[in-house]
Scaffold this motif. Structure first.
Motif, PDB file in Angstrom:
ATOM      1  N   ARG A 157      45.279  46.134  32.181  1.00  0.00           N
ATOM      2  CA  ARG A 157      44.999  44.941  31.381  1.00  0.00           C
ATOM      3  C   ARG A 157      46.113  43.909  31.545  1.00  0.00           C
ATOM      4  NH1 ARG A 157      44.107  45.861  25.105  1.00  0.00           N
ATOM      5  NH2 ARG A 157      46.132  46.850  25.447  1.00  0.00           N
ATOM      6  N   ALA A 158      47.374  44.360  31.503  1.00  0.00           N
ATOM      7  CA  ALA A 158      48.493  43.440  31.680  1.00  0.00           C
ATOM      8  C   ALA A 158      48.484  42.807  33.065  1.00  0.00           C
ATOM      9  CB  ALA A 158      49.818  44.171  31.436  1.00  0.00           C
ATOM     10  N   MET A 159      48.176  43.619  34.083  1.00  0.00           N
ATOM     11  CA  MET A 159      48.101  43.089  35.445  1.00  0.00           C
ATOM     12  C   MET A 159      46.958  42.086  35.580  1.00  0.00           C
ATOM     13  SD  MET A 159      50.423  44.225  37.574  1.00  0.00           S
ATOM     14  CE  MET A 159      51.597  45.577  37.779  1.00  0.00           C
ATOM     15  N   SER A 160      45.862  42.303  34.849  1.00  0.00           N
ATOM     16  CA  SER A 160      44.742  41.368  34.891  1.00  0.00           C
ATOM     17  C   SER A 160      45.142  40.020  34.296  1.00  0.00           C
ATOM     18  CB  SER A 160      43.547  41.936  34.131  1.00  0.00           C
ATOM     19  OG  SER A 160      43.081  43.115  34.734  1.00  0.00           O
ATOM     20  N   ILE A 161      45.872  40.072  33.187  1.00  0.00           N
ATOM     21  CA  ILE A 161      46.343  38.827  32.571  1.00  0.00           C
ATOM     22  C   ILE A 161      47.313  38.123  33.506  1.00  0.00           C
ATOM     23  CG2 ILE A 161      47.669  37.873  30.646  1.00  0.00           C
ATOM     24  CD1 ILE A 161      46.510  40.185  28.932  1.00  0.00           C
ATOM     25  N   PHE A 162      48.256  38.876  34.058  1.00  0.00           N
ATOM     26  CA  PHE A 162      49.191  38.287  35.017  1.00  0.00           C
ATOM     27  C   PHE A 162      48.451  37.724  36.225  1.00  0.00           C
ATOM     28  CE2 PHE A 162      51.747  38.924  38.898  1.00  0.00           C
ATOM     29  CZ  PHE A 162      52.819  38.078  38.618  1.00  0.00           C
ATOM     30  N   GLY A 163      47.428  38.452  36.683  1.00  0.00           N
ATOM     31  CA  GLY A 163      46.662  38.018  37.846  1.00  0.00           C
ATOM     32  C   GLY A 163      45.925  36.711  37.642  1.00  0.00           C
ATOM     33  N   LEU A 164      45.758  36.282  36.369  1.00  0.00           N
ATOM     34  CA  LEU A 164      45.127  34.996  36.109  1.00  0.00           C
ATOM     35  C   LEU A 164      45.946  33.842  36.683  1.00  0.00           C
ATOM     36  CD1 LEU A 164      43.873  35.379  32.427  1.00  0.00           C
ATOM     37  CD2 LEU A 164      42.471  35.073  34.464  1.00  0.00           C
ATOM     38  N   GLY A 165      47.225  34.102  36.952  1.00  0.00           N
ATOM     39  CA  GLY A 165      48.057  33.052  37.537  1.00  0.00           C
ATOM     40  C   GLY A 165      47.534  32.575  38.871  1.00  0.00           C
ATOM     41  N   LEU A 166      46.820  33.457  39.600  1.00  0.00           N
ATOM     42  CA  LEU A 166      46.287  33.065  40.910  1.00  0.00           C
ATOM     43  C   LEU A 166      45.174  32.027  40.761  1.00  0.00           C
ATOM     44  CD1 LEU A 166      45.614  35.527  43.839  1.00  0.00           C
ATOM     45  CD2 LEU A 166      44.200  33.528  43.453  1.00  0.00           C
ATOM     46  N   PRO A 167      44.071  32.325  40.047  1.00  0.00           N
ATOM     47  CA  PRO A 167      43.032  31.297  39.924  1.00  0.00           C
ATOM     48  C   PRO A 167      43.447  30.103  39.075  1.00  0.00           C
ATOM     49  CG  PRO A 167      42.476  33.216  38.599  1.00  0.00           C
ATOM     50  CD  PRO A 167      43.669  33.606  39.426  1.00  0.00           C
ATOM     51  N   LEU A 168      44.230  30.329  38.006  1.00  0.00           N
ATOM     52  CA  LEU A 168      44.639  29.208  37.168  1.00  0.00           C
ATOM     53  C   LEU A 168      45.617  28.290  37.918  1.00  0.00           C
ATOM     54  CD1 LEU A 168      45.108  30.892  33.667  1.00  0.00           C
ATOM     55  CD2 LEU A 168      43.171  29.546  34.507  1.00  0.00           C
ATOM     56  N   GLY A 169      46.501  28.901  38.716  1.00  0.00           N
ATOM     57  CA  GLY A 169      47.389  28.086  39.535  1.00  0.00           C
ATOM     58  C   GLY A 169      46.617  27.298  40.573  1.00  0.00           C
ATOM     59  N   GLY A 170      45.622  27.964  41.174  1.00  0.00           N
ATOM     60  CA  GLY A 170      44.761  27.250  42.114  1.00  0.00           C
ATOM     61  C   GLY A 170      43.982  26.141  41.424  1.00  0.00           C
ATOM     62  N   PHE A 171      43.482  26.412  40.205  1.00  0.00           N
ATOM     63  CA  PHE A 171      42.759  25.414  39.416  1.00  0.00           C
ATOM     64  C   PHE A 171      43.624  24.178  39.207  1.00  0.00           C
ATOM     65  CE2 PHE A 171      41.046  23.334  35.763  1.00  0.00           C
ATOM     66  CZ  PHE A 171      39.701  23.687  35.651  1.00  0.00           C
ATOM     67  N   ALA A 172      44.854  24.407  38.727  1.00  0.00           N
ATOM     68  CA  ALA A 172      45.757  23.281  38.481  1.00  0.00           C
ATOM     69  C   ALA A 172      46.122  22.572  39.776  1.00  0.00           C
ATOM     70  CB  ALA A 172      47.021  23.776  37.767  1.00  0.00           C
ATOM     71  N   GLY A 173      46.319  23.353  40.843  1.00  0.00           N
ATOM     72  CA  GLY A 173      46.730  22.762  42.112  1.00  0.00           C
ATOM     73  C   GLY A 173      45.699  21.812  42.683  1.00  0.00           C
ATOM     74  N   VAL A 174      44.422  22.217  42.662  1.00  0.00           N
ATOM     75  CA  VAL A 174      43.399  21.361  43.266  1.00  0.00           C
ATOM     76  C   VAL A 174      43.079  20.152  42.390  1.00  0.00           C
ATOM     77  CG1 VAL A 174      42.398  23.216  44.642  1.00  0.00           C
ATOM     78  CG2 VAL A 174      41.512  22.806  42.337  1.00  0.00           C
ATOM     79  N   VAL A 175      43.126  20.318  41.059  1.00  0.00           N
ATOM     80  CA  VAL A 175      42.853  19.189  40.172  1.00  0.00           C
ATOM     81  C   VAL A 175      43.976  18.162  40.251  1.00  0.00           C
ATOM     82  CG1 VAL A 175      42.603  18.476  37.772  1.00  0.00           C
ATOM     83  CG2 VAL A 175      41.368  20.476  38.593  1.00  0.00           C
ATOM     84  N   ILE A 176      45.214  18.636  40.100  1.00  0.00           N
ATOM     85  CA  ILE A 176      46.356  17.723  40.165  1.00  0.00           C
ATOM     86  C   ILE A 176      46.467  17.113  41.559  1.00  0.00           C
ATOM     87  CG2 ILE A 176      48.877  17.564  40.032  1.00  0.00           C
ATOM     88  CD1 ILE A 176      48.755  19.808  37.923  1.00  0.00           C
ATOM     89  N   GLY A 177      46.324  17.971  42.575  1.00  0.00           N
ATOM     90  CA  GLY A 177      46.437  17.481  43.941  1.00  0.00           C
ATOM     91  C   GLY A 177      45.395  16.434  44.265  1.00  0.00           C
ATOM     92  N   GLY A 178      44.143  16.663  43.860  1.00  0.00           N
ATOM     93  CA  GLY A 178      43.086  15.699  44.138  1.00  0.00           C
ATOM     94  C   GLY A 178      43.299  14.380  43.439  1.00  0.00           C
ATOM     95  N   PHE A 179      43.687  14.433  42.165  1.00  0.00           N
ATOM     96  CA  PHE A 179      43.903  13.202  41.394  1.00  0.00           C
ATOM     97  C   PHE A 179      45.067  12.389  41.958  1.00  0.00           C
ATOM     98  CE2 PHE A 179      45.965  10.845  37.956  1.00  0.00           C
ATOM     99  CZ  PHE A 179      44.894  10.105  37.471  1.00  0.00           C
ATOM    100  N   VAL A 180      46.190  13.073  42.194  1.00  0.00           N
ATOM    101  CA  VAL A 180      47.371  12.367  42.708  1.00  0.00           C
ATOM    102  C   VAL A 180      47.112  11.843  44.115  1.00  0.00           C
ATOM    103  CG1 VAL A 180      49.821  12.591  43.293  1.00  0.00           C
ATOM    104  CG2 VAL A 180      48.919  13.726  41.256  1.00  0.00           C
TER     105      VAL A 180
END
Length: 481
Positions: A157-180
């Motif tokens: 369960r802890a690894m699953s929560i930590f693993g959210l950093g991959l899709p959430l980081g990708g989410f932030a990266g593409v949104v911020i990257g596209g806008f900027v």
């Protein structure tokens, strides 16, 4: 409290009333530390994924071929990531993991910002290699910390929560990257996502206290006797048929999935002529959101189902990865971006169930002094083999196929007629259309071919489950590895 470490988090101990002895327990401090590690991993992937949405404008400005894009996201990053990863893992198995992680976060953030100042392909490669050097400590140090912050029954369960950093980081990266990108260009995007990492590095150092190593395994006999060498840890993993198949499955999933991450954004731009802000939102709400749901939901499903039969730890990833193959192929067969986005979301929801159970299974094979090394061995296979070869070979395939398709449509060489994949300035509409058609169709076919091969890693997850002990109790589970 150690000198110079304000606001440290204490790790409490609870009294075992049955045995009358003191044992470590999960506290609020553990969850706060996990939250910060999630933020670190999110930043790690934000810096990594932003290149996927900026790939096309970088390609056009620097006049790059697709194999060069593959190199930037592959070997330019992964080679030093892997080379430095082994000493970082050994340091994480012996030294202060919080200090190591804090310094590396600061370093990779600076290197990401410097990517925005690159004026040539060589400079960009060097700065991307620097990002790889910094990020080499993220997984081994974080995984090792999590294993000492949470007991075995709570690790998936802890690894699953930590693993959210991959899709959430990708989410932030593409949104911020596209806008900027649409407002200030790709160079500004690199600076904006890189520099805040310095604050995250400071937060990591100030808040997370180094936990006692192996605090949950004091009475366990299923550990390495000491801080095993790299060879000892590697042999322990290879001798276990479960761990061996897990590593093969992880590598195969990365190898056939990495081209999708690298060329998803360029394909949509080439095929549908989207704006970058629009593209960022589409990818974030489909691929990244679906992956986030899959990562967390898959971990929770595994945590629940494995109480009845341990083999669900591997069955869930096997089923999810197998189902994703036809869905991914169907997504890229669509003639509209709306159809692609809808099916891509479904494919992402079922695909990313494997990361947390895989790492939790590898950690159960080795002791507390070998977990960081086990993580970096898996990262070696994922980064050097999968992320190194996957995008590079896919980029080469796109270049060759595009040249062939272009020769059918037009006379002349593809690279000279379509520098950077687009017609040279001042070219006629027919040449521009031929360049665009050749590159978009070649990208589509290569991505579809790679994703159809997702059945390969799914088979190895099934093989791993076959070697597990059959247990149907609701007690805390420990698989036979």
């Amino acid at each position: 409290m150690n000198s110079g470490r304000p606001a440290e988090l204490a790790v409490d101990e609870a009294v075992d009333l049955k045995g009358g002895t003191s044992r470590p327990d999960v506290t609020r401090a553990s969850w706060i530390a996990l939250s910060i590690l999630l933020l670190v991993y999110l930043l790690n992937n934000l810096d990594r994924f932003i290149l996927s949405i900026l790939a096309q404008p970088i390609k056009e400005e620097l006049r790059l071929a697709d194999w060069q894009l593959g190199l930037l996201t592959g070997f330019a990053f992964s080679l030093l990531y892997v080379v430095v990863g082994f000493p970082m893992a050994r340091l994480s198995d012996r030294g202060n993991r919080t200090l190591i992680l804090s310094l590396c976060v600061a370093f990779w953030s600076i290197m990401t910002a410097l990517c925005g100042l690159a004026t040539s392909f060589v400079q960009l490669c060097l700065f991307r290699a620097g990002v790889g050097v910094g990020e080499a400590a993220c997984l081994p140090a974080s995984h090792s910390l999590i294993s000492d912050l949470f007991p075995p029954e709570a690790r998936t369960r802890a690894m699953s929560i930590f693993g959210l950093g991959l899709p959430l980081g990708g989410f932030a990266g593409v949104v911020i990257g596209g806008f900027v990108m649409d407002h200030w260009g790709w160079r500004s995007a690199m600076l904006i996502v890189g520099l805040p990492g310095l604050l995250v590095a400071l937060l990591t150092w100030m808040v997370i206290k180094e936990p006692e190593r192996g605090r949950f395994e004091r009475a366990s006999a299923r550990t390495l006797p000491s801080a095993g060498s790299l060879i000892e840890v590697a042999m322990a993993l290879w001798k276990s048929p479960i761990a061996r198949n897990v590593i093969i499955a992880l590598t195969a999933a990365g190898l056939v999935g990495a081209p999708n991450v690298t060329f998803m954004g360029p394909y949509m731009i080439r095929r549908f002529d989207l704006g970058y802000t629009e593209l960022g939102v589409i990818i974030a709400l489909t691929f990244m959101l679906g992956s986030a749901i899959s990562t967390l939901g898959g971990g929770l499903i595994v945590h629940w189902a494995s109480r009845f039969d341990d083999r669900w730890i591997m069955w869930v990833p096997a089923i999810g990865v197998a189902l994703s193959a036809p869905l991914y192929v169907a997504a890229y067969a669509q003639s509209s971006w709306q159809g692609l986005a809808a099916i891509l979301f479904l494919a992402s929801v079922v695909n990313s169930t494997y990361l947390a159970p895989s790492y939790a299974m590898l950690h159960s094979t080795v002791g507390p002094n070998g977990r960081a090394t086990a993580s970096v061995i898996a990262s070696f296979c994922l980064s050097l083999i999968a992320m190194g070869f996957g995008p590079l070979l896919a980029g080469m395939g796109i270049d060759l196929l595009a040249a062939h398709l272009f020769s059918v449509l037009e006379q002349g060489g593809f690279s000279s007629a379509c520098p950077g994949g687009a017609a040279a300035a001042g070219s006629g509409p027919e040449l521009a259309s031929a360049c665009r058609s050749a590159t978009s169709q070649a990208t589509q076919w290569v991505i579809m071919g790679c994703l159809a091969a997702m059945v390969w890693p799914a088979w190895h997850f099934f093989l791993a489950a076959r070697h597990m002990t059959i247990r149907t109790t609701s007690n805390a589970h420990h698989s036979r590895v």
